[in-house]
Design a protein around this motif. Structure first.
Motif, PDB file in Angstrom:
ATOM      1  N   GLU A   1     171.583 -61.631   7.379  1.00 41.63           N
ATOM      2  CA  GLU A   1     171.158 -60.431   7.738  1.00 41.63           C
ATOM      3  C   GLU A   1     172.414 -59.665   7.045  1.00 41.63           C
ATOM      4  N   PHE A   2     173.601 -59.424   7.128  1.00 41.07           N
ATOM      5  CA  PHE A   2     174.883 -58.702   6.297  1.00 41.07           C
ATOM      6  C   PHE A   2     174.214 -58.421   5.244  1.00 41.07           C
ATOM      7  N   GLY A   3     173.830 -59.397   4.205  1.00 44.49           N
ATOM      8  CA  GLY A   3     173.611 -59.239   2.814  1.00 44.49           C
ATOM      9  C   GLY A   3     172.225 -57.879   2.769  1.00 44.49           C
ATOM     10  N   ILE A   4     171.487 -58.711   3.639  1.00 43.38           N
ATOM     11  CA  ILE A   4     170.468 -57.510   3.540  1.00 43.38           C
ATOM     12  C   ILE A   4     170.541 -56.322   4.114  1.00 43.38           C
ATOM     13  N   ILE A   5     171.061 -56.291   5.504  1.00 43.97           N
ATOM     14  CA  ILE A   5     171.730 -54.470   5.433  1.00 43.97           C
ATOM     15  C   ILE A   5     172.984 -54.220   4.652  1.00 43.97           C
ATOM     16  N   GLY A   6     173.632 -55.051   4.425  1.00 34.80           N
ATOM     17  CA  GLY A   6     174.057 -54.183   3.151  1.00 34.80           C
ATOM     18  C   GLY A   6     173.832 -53.846   1.593  1.00 34.80           C
ATOM     19  N   ARG A   7     172.810 -54.836   1.462  1.00 32.16           N
ATOM     20  CA  ARG A   7     172.189 -54.402  -0.128  1.00 32.16           C
ATOM     21  C   ARG A   7     172.293 -52.722   0.090  1.00 32.16           C
ATOM     22  N   LYS A   8     171.394 -52.777   1.237  1.00 33.15           N
ATOM     23  CA  LYS A   8     170.842 -51.052   1.164  1.00 33.15           C
ATOM     24  C   LYS A   8     171.409 -50.904   1.610  1.00 33.15           C
ATOM     25  N   ILE A   9     172.713 -50.407   2.704  1.00 25.27           N
ATOM     26  CA  ILE A   9     173.591 -49.660   2.557  1.00 25.27           C
ATOM     27  C   ILE A   9     174.880 -49.079   1.290  1.00 25.27           C
ATOM     28  N   ILE A  10     174.510 -50.865   0.508  1.00 24.58           N
ATOM     29  CA  ILE A  10     175.505 -49.911  -1.272  1.00 24.58           C
ATOM     30  C   ILE A  10     173.995 -48.774  -2.134  1.00 24.58           C
ATOM     31  N   ASP A  11     173.024 -49.559  -1.572  1.00 19.75           N
ATOM     32  CA  ASP A  11     171.903 -48.849  -2.847  1.00 19.75           C
ATOM     33  C   ASP A  11     171.947 -46.870  -2.121  1.00 19.75           C
ATOM     34  N   ASP A  12     172.609 -46.868  -0.854  1.00 16.44           N
ATOM     35  CA  ASP A  12     172.218 -45.421  -0.220  1.00 16.44           C
ATOM     36  C   ASP A  12     173.342 -45.162  -0.456  1.00 16.44           C
ATOM     37  N   ILE A  13     174.894 -45.619  -0.430  1.00 20.16           N
ATOM     38  CA  ILE A  13     175.609 -45.001  -0.747  1.00 20.16           C
ATOM     39  C   ILE A  13     176.024 -44.503  -2.893  1.00 20.16           C
ATOM     40  N   PHE A  14     175.260 -45.700  -3.707  1.00 21.78           N
ATOM     41  CA  PHE A  14     174.807 -45.068  -5.039  1.00 21.78           C
ATOM     42  C   PHE A  14     174.641 -43.499  -4.452  1.00 21.78           C
ATOM     43  N   SER A  15     172.994 -43.311  -4.291  1.00 24.69           N
ATOM     44  CA  SER A  15     172.311 -42.138  -4.195  1.00 24.69           C
ATOM     45  C   SER A  15     173.126 -41.369  -3.969  1.00 24.69           C
ATOM     46  N   ARG A  16     173.889 -41.232  -3.384  1.00 26.31           N
ATOM     47  CA  ARG A  16     175.158 -39.869  -2.162  1.00 26.31           C
ATOM     48  C   ARG A  16     175.917 -39.691  -3.726  1.00 26.31           C
ATOM     49  N   ASN A  17     176.028 -40.776  -4.844  1.00 26.33           N
ATOM     50  CA  ASN A  17     177.513 -40.590  -5.903  1.00 26.33           C
ATOM     51  C   ASN A  17     178.408 -40.790  -5.816  1.00 26.33           C
ATOM     52  N   LYS A  18     178.128 -42.491  -4.530  1.00 26.87           N
ATOM     53  CA  LYS A  18     179.863 -42.311  -3.866  1.00 26.87           C
ATOM     54  C   LYS A  18     179.969 -44.100  -4.296  1.00 26.87           C
ATOM     55  N   LEU A  19     181.219 -44.446  -4.612  1.00 31.98           N
ATOM     56  CA  LEU A  19     181.692 -45.705  -4.814  1.00 31.98           C
ATOM     57  C   LEU A  19     181.746 -46.444  -3.579  1.00 31.98           C
ATOM     58  N   PRO A  20     180.704 -47.910  -3.369  1.00 29.61           N
ATOM     59  CA  PRO A  20     181.064 -48.729  -2.533  1.00 29.61           C
ATOM     60  C   PRO A  20     182.467 -49.708  -2.825  1.00 29.61           C
ATOM     61  N   VAL A  21     182.825 -49.580  -1.919  1.00 26.46           N
ATOM     62  CA  VAL A  21     184.280 -50.615  -1.730  1.00 26.46           C
ATOM     63  C   VAL A  21     184.084 -51.645  -0.775  1.00 26.46           C
ATOM     64  N   ILE A  22     184.213 -52.348  -0.683  1.00 31.83           N
ATOM     65  CA  ILE A  22     183.594 -54.721   0.474  1.00 31.83           C
ATOM     66  C   ILE A  22     185.258 -54.435   0.264  1.00 31.83           C
ATOM     67  N   CYS A  23     185.670 -54.770   1.542  1.00 35.30           N
ATOM     68  CA  CYS A  23     186.728 -55.295   2.260  1.00 35.30           C
ATOM     69  C   CYS A  23     186.952 -56.348   3.061  1.00 35.30           C
ATOM     70  N   GLY A  24     187.055 -57.433   2.965  1.00 37.49           N
ATOM     71  CA  GLY A  24     186.689 -58.313   3.840  1.00 37.49           C
ATOM     72  C   GLY A  24     187.667 -59.990   3.482  1.00 37.49           C
ATOM     73  N   GLY A  25     187.380 -60.480   3.682  1.00 39.92           N
ATOM     74  CA  GLY A  25     188.048 -61.756   4.096  1.00 39.92           C
ATOM     75  C   GLY A  25     186.945 -63.051   4.727  1.00 39.92           C
ATOM     76  N   SER A  26     185.672 -62.404   5.373  1.00 42.07           N
ATOM     77  CA  SER A  26     185.120 -63.608   5.106  1.00 42.07           C
ATOM     78  C   SER A  26     183.630 -64.063   4.025  1.00 42.07           C
ATOM     79  N   GLY A  27     184.223 -64.831   3.850  1.00 45.46           N
ATOM     80  CA  GLY A  27     183.979 -65.662   2.205  1.00 45.46           C
ATOM     81  C   GLY A  27     182.333 -65.440   2.054  1.00 45.46           C
TER      82      GLY A  27
END
Length: 312
Positions: free
Chosen positions: A78-104
């Motif tokens: 679920e995280f991957g599916i929702i997260g890719r939609k969020i990345i698309d939205d971030i790009f649409s607002r001309n911003k940089l998606p920065v992934i931060c985490g330790g859950s491989g």
């Protein structure tokens, strides 16, 4: 043909300083942070899951922080599916998606989609083997029939390892083996991953200091409140985590305070070792050796230099 965009991911073990560096980078590059942490997404656990400070949350927009109650189910698929939609939205607002985490597993789900043979969760596998010992083969097979009827038709009941493997994949991703093999997602971005690495002695000292700080910041009160709300290890996945479980056992009289503190530090170090084992398998990660005295600004500067040199 759509252009491929770049995403930055800061990965590494717990207590490696990922959060502060990611925030600094997001500030400089007009970015938003996607938290790839299987526990920080839950409410009521800011201390035990080392969520970003209020200052950091107010300075940079974060995603997947304090969004679910501890009894709500959520998995890496679920995280991957929702997260890719969020990345698309971030790009649409001309911003940089920065992934931060330790859950491989969460990061892999987000940036690659899932390839069944690469999915593994030691935590889930160990739980399934405990259930095998406590309840037997038939119980696990009935569980497989319930969550993945198609696989149960293919896997014989006495092939216990295959049954456990199918259940491990399902509980880790929320998806069945057959689904993963058939439906790989389209990834329309490239991810530059940089890992933060410390000498073992330094990392372990950072972990010990973090645990002491968590106690000072109210870990015990936070865990007591979780118990008062009816959450308990063995019952709720996010509560069955390092730091929470040991405190609950302390409240139940199983440990002294000193034993509890020692176990939290020891188990956190073990968790960091498992994280590093996972990340070291991904040869795409560029490891940045972090010195003990470097601050977030200095490390962010190094990360940005490597990111600017990253070519699609």
């Amino acid at each position: 043909m759509r252009s491929v965009k770049k995403v930055l991911a800061i990965v590494g073990p717990t207590a490696s300083g990922k959060t502060d560096i990611s925030v600094e980078i997001a500030r400089r590059l007009n970015g938003e942070i996607i938290s790839a942490d299987s526990r920080q997404v839950y409410k009521g656990m800011p201390v035990s899951t080392s969520q970003p400070s209020e200052e950091n949350l107010n300075s940079v927009k974060h995603h997947f922080i304090s969004e679910l109650n501890p009894d709500e189910e959520f998995n890496s698929g679920e995280f991957g599916i929702i997260g890719r939609k969020i990345i698309d939205d971030i790009f649409s607002r001309n911003k940089l998606p920065v992934i931060c985490g330790g859950s491989g597993l969460y990061i892999r789900s987000l940036i690659d989609g899932f390839f069944e043979e690469k999915i593994e969760s030691k935590e889930i596998r160990e739980r399934l083997y405990r259930e095998l010992n406590d309840r037997g083969e038939d119980y696990l097979y009935e569980e497989l029939r319930r969550v993945d009827p198609e696989s149960s038709q293919i896997i014989p009941p006495r092939k216990v390892r295959r049954v456990i493997r199918a259940l491990e994949i399902y509980y880790a991703t929320g998806k069945k083996i057959s689904e993963l093999q058939k439906n790989l997602p389209e990834i329309n971005f490239k991810t530059f991953q940089i890992g933060l690495s410390y000498q073992r002695k330094i990392l372990y000292e950072r972990i010990n200091q973090r645990v002491d700080r968590m106690i000072e910041e109210g870990l015990l009160n936070e865990v007591r409140e979780l118990m008062n709300r009816g959450y308990h290890y063995g019952k709720n996945y996010p509560v069955d985590t390092v730091g929470v479980k040991e405190v609950m056992k302390y409240f139940e009289g199983e440990f002294s305070f000193e034993e509890m503190l020692h176990l939290i530090k020891q188990n956190t170090r073990r968790y960091a070792k498992r994280q590093l084992t996972w990340f070291r398998k991904d040869k795409r990660i560029l490891w940045l050796e972090a010195g003990d005295g470097e601050n977030a600004d200095e490390l962010a500067e190094k990360v940005l230099k490597h990111f600017e040199e990253f070519h699609l």
